[in-house]
Design an enzyme around this catalytic site. Structure first.
Site, PDB file in Angstrom:
ATOM      1  N   LYS A 223      80.151 -27.895  28.403  1.00 56.20           N
ATOM      2  CA  LYS A 223      80.054 -29.355  28.547  1.00 56.20           C
ATOM      3  C   LYS A 223      81.162 -29.945  29.409  1.00 56.20           C
ATOM      4  O   LYS A 223      80.943 -30.888  30.150  1.00 56.20           O
ATOM      5  CB  LYS A 223      80.141 -29.993  27.163  1.00 56.20           C
ATOM      6  CG  LYS A 223      78.820 -30.068  26.467  1.00 56.20           C
ATOM      7  CD  LYS A 223      78.802 -31.273  25.540  1.00 56.20           C
ATOM      8  CE  LYS A 223      77.452 -31.574  24.968  1.00 56.20           C
ATOM      9  NZ  LYS A 223      76.309 -31.069  25.654  1.00 56.20           N
ATOM     10  N   ARG A 224      82.337 -29.374  29.273  1.00 55.41           N
ATOM     11  CA  ARG A 224      83.482 -29.967  29.967  1.00 55.41           C
ATOM     12  C   ARG A 224      83.332 -29.907  31.495  1.00 55.41           C
ATOM     13  O   ARG A 224      83.941 -30.688  32.205  1.00 55.41           O
ATOM     14  CB  ARG A 224      84.745 -29.295  29.413  1.00 55.41           C
ATOM     15  CG  ARG A 224      85.659 -28.600  30.302  1.00 55.41           C
ATOM     16  CD  ARG A 224      86.703 -27.859  29.481  1.00 55.41           C
ATOM     17  NE  ARG A 224      86.485 -26.421  29.615  1.00 55.41           N
ATOM     18  CZ  ARG A 224      86.858 -25.725  30.657  1.00 55.41           C
ATOM     19  NH1 ARG A 224      87.458 -26.303  31.675  1.00 55.41           N
ATOM     20  NH2 ARG A 224      86.627 -24.433  30.728  1.00 55.41           N
TER      21      ARG A 224
END
Ligand code: GLU
Length: 467
Positions: free
Chosen positions: A241-242
């Protein structure tokens, strides 16, 4: 032999693009070889599997145009078969009952660790008579791992990969509650579904060595394996996600077309000359495993966005209009009746030239559906100074007299007007654009004004010049 591949996701979360790419590769491989592509939902872990995650998989595959050739198989419906195979292995002496308690197993692991050995099961019950166990004691079924030699996989992507059999332990195939373990269920299902090629992430390579024990014990021919390198983030770390979007739904929400995402995912781990843009037909025609690289690919969001722009420009205007209307209908400040939708469709050829995602496209079309007074961007506001307002007032009365409000007629008028005012065309077009769109960017001003129509253009100008 009919090539038969499968995608076997566990419905425990979002459809990660690493998995989506595995689905795509399996699909293309099957189609390339005139075979079949199947879907199996690996939902035996009841605690973690959800219907919502199953729906995400179905929707994601449908969106990507990856259609299985048969109805999906739900692994949880096949538990009886998994048990039957485990019992057969028990009867034929290829597996055995293990009565170790969780405490004994923990002790065994701790002991191995203090001796500097890997924490494996030591085969305590392998050659013991079950009558030595307390009456009614619960047991698991373990497969007898080979004790010597080595196991070799001729992987279609990784090449030859070997493990020494002493690395393998007698793994559990059936738990004490009668449920199959993941390794066991996968093998039974792949065999029964007559899968010829298993393509999955290379994080499954160690599972493959363990799964081969079951094939061997059952005397089943194993499928061919192709372990695909994982997708990493732009910094080389595992994609998460990052880094940005990492699941199919996120890419869809961010305005990527499925053709672009699939095209990108294919090109990410598979090389074929310099062709960047490939249709599904070309993908099927060209895809084979020899073009799949061994090293992890790095996700390049900029490249994907660029490719999306290319696919958007080729996309059908009606389809794009529908996408834009769907997105804009989330907003409460816009008119989306037929007349306004027609405006979007009308201007679509110009709009799609300038946008790289559907989100950008929807944003760029929103002005067509605004009510007066418009909201102005800072740059547009700056252009609407007193001098320009006076100029627009004059222009407005000229436009009022224009009999047909076509792009051509508007263009001619703007040129004449610029000449009579001794101004460059841009000095007229930009303030006009600001006044009728609220921003400083739009397709050609003539097309834009014609799309809004005479009445609306005059009303928007009126709101500024009289406001
Ligand atoms: N259920 C496994 C996963 O989602 C599938 C592994 C396989 O393809 O065999 O990782």
């Amino acid at each position: 032999m009919t090539v038969r591949t499968r995608f076997a996701p566990s419905p425990t979360g979002l459809l990660h693009i690493g998995n989506a790419r595995a689905a795509l590769f399996n699909y293309l491989y099957a189609k390339h070889h005139n075979g079949e592509f199947l879907l199996r939902i690996e939902d035996t872990d009841k605690e973690r599997s959800t219907q919502q995650a199953v729906d995400v998989i179905f929707d994601g595959l449908e969106w990507m145009g990856i259609t299985p050739d048969q109805p999906p198989v739900f692994q949880s419906t096949r538990i009886k078969r998994h048990q039957e195979v485990a019992l057969y292995l028990l009867e034929t002496g290829k597996a055995y009952k293990c009565f170790c308690t969780p405490e004994e197993l923990a002790e065994m692991r701790a002991k191995a660790q203090t001796e500097g050995k890997p924490p494996r099961y030591n085969g305590y019950w392998r050659d013991r008579d079950p009558s030595e166990a307390p009456a009614g004691a619960p047991y698991t079924i373990r497969i007898k791992a080979p004790r010597e030699g080595k196991t070799v996989i001729h992987d279609l992507v990784q090449g030859e990969v070997t493990v020494s059999n002493i690395e393998l332990d007698d793994m559990i195939i059936l738990r004490a509650d009668g449920t199959p373990t993941y390794q066991h269920a996968v093998v039974c299902d792949d065999h029964d579904m007559e899968i010829t090629h298993v393509m999955r992430g290379d994080d499954h390579l160690t599972n493959t060595f363990r799964q081969l024990m079951i094939y061997r014990a059952m005397g089943w021919e194993p499928p061919h394996f192709a372990h695909l390198p994982l997708i990493h983030g732009p910094d080389g770390a595992k994609l998460s996600k990052r880094h940005g979007a990492s699941s199919v739904v996120e890419f869809r929400d961010e305005g990527f077309l499925p053709e672009a995402l699939c095209n990108y995912l294919l090109r990410l781990g598979w090389g074929h000359g310099n062709d960047e843009v490939l249709s599904r037909e070309e993908q099927i025609k060209l895809f084979d495993l020899d073009g799949v690289g061994r090293s992890p690919s790095r996700m390049d969001y900029t490249k994907l966005t660029h490719l999306n722009g290319v696919w958007m420009r080729q996309a059908d205007d009606q389809r794009l209009t529908k996408e834009v209307v769907d997105r804009l209908s989330q907003r409460s400040d816009l008119n989306l009746d037929k007349e306004h939708q027609d405006r979007i469709l009308h201007l679509m050829p110009g709009l799609k030239e300038r946008a790289k995602t559907l989100v950008e496209l929807a944003d760029s079309a929103a002005f067509l559906c605004n009510s007066i007074p418009l909201q102005f961007t800072e740059k547009a506001q700056k252009l609407l100074n007193n001098d320009n307002i006076a100029m627009l007032k004059k222009l407005s009365s000229r436009l009022t007299e224009l009999p047909d409000f076509t792009p051509k007629a508007i263009n001619n008028l703007l040129h004449q007007f610029a000449e009579s005012e001794s101004l460059k065309l841009g000095k007229i077009a930009q303030p006009l654009r600001a006044a009728i769109t609220g921003s400083t960017m739009s397709p050609g001003i003539d097309e834009t004004a014609a799309t809004l129509g005479k009445k609306e253009v005059l009303a928007r100008l009126g709101a500024i010049t009289h406001g």
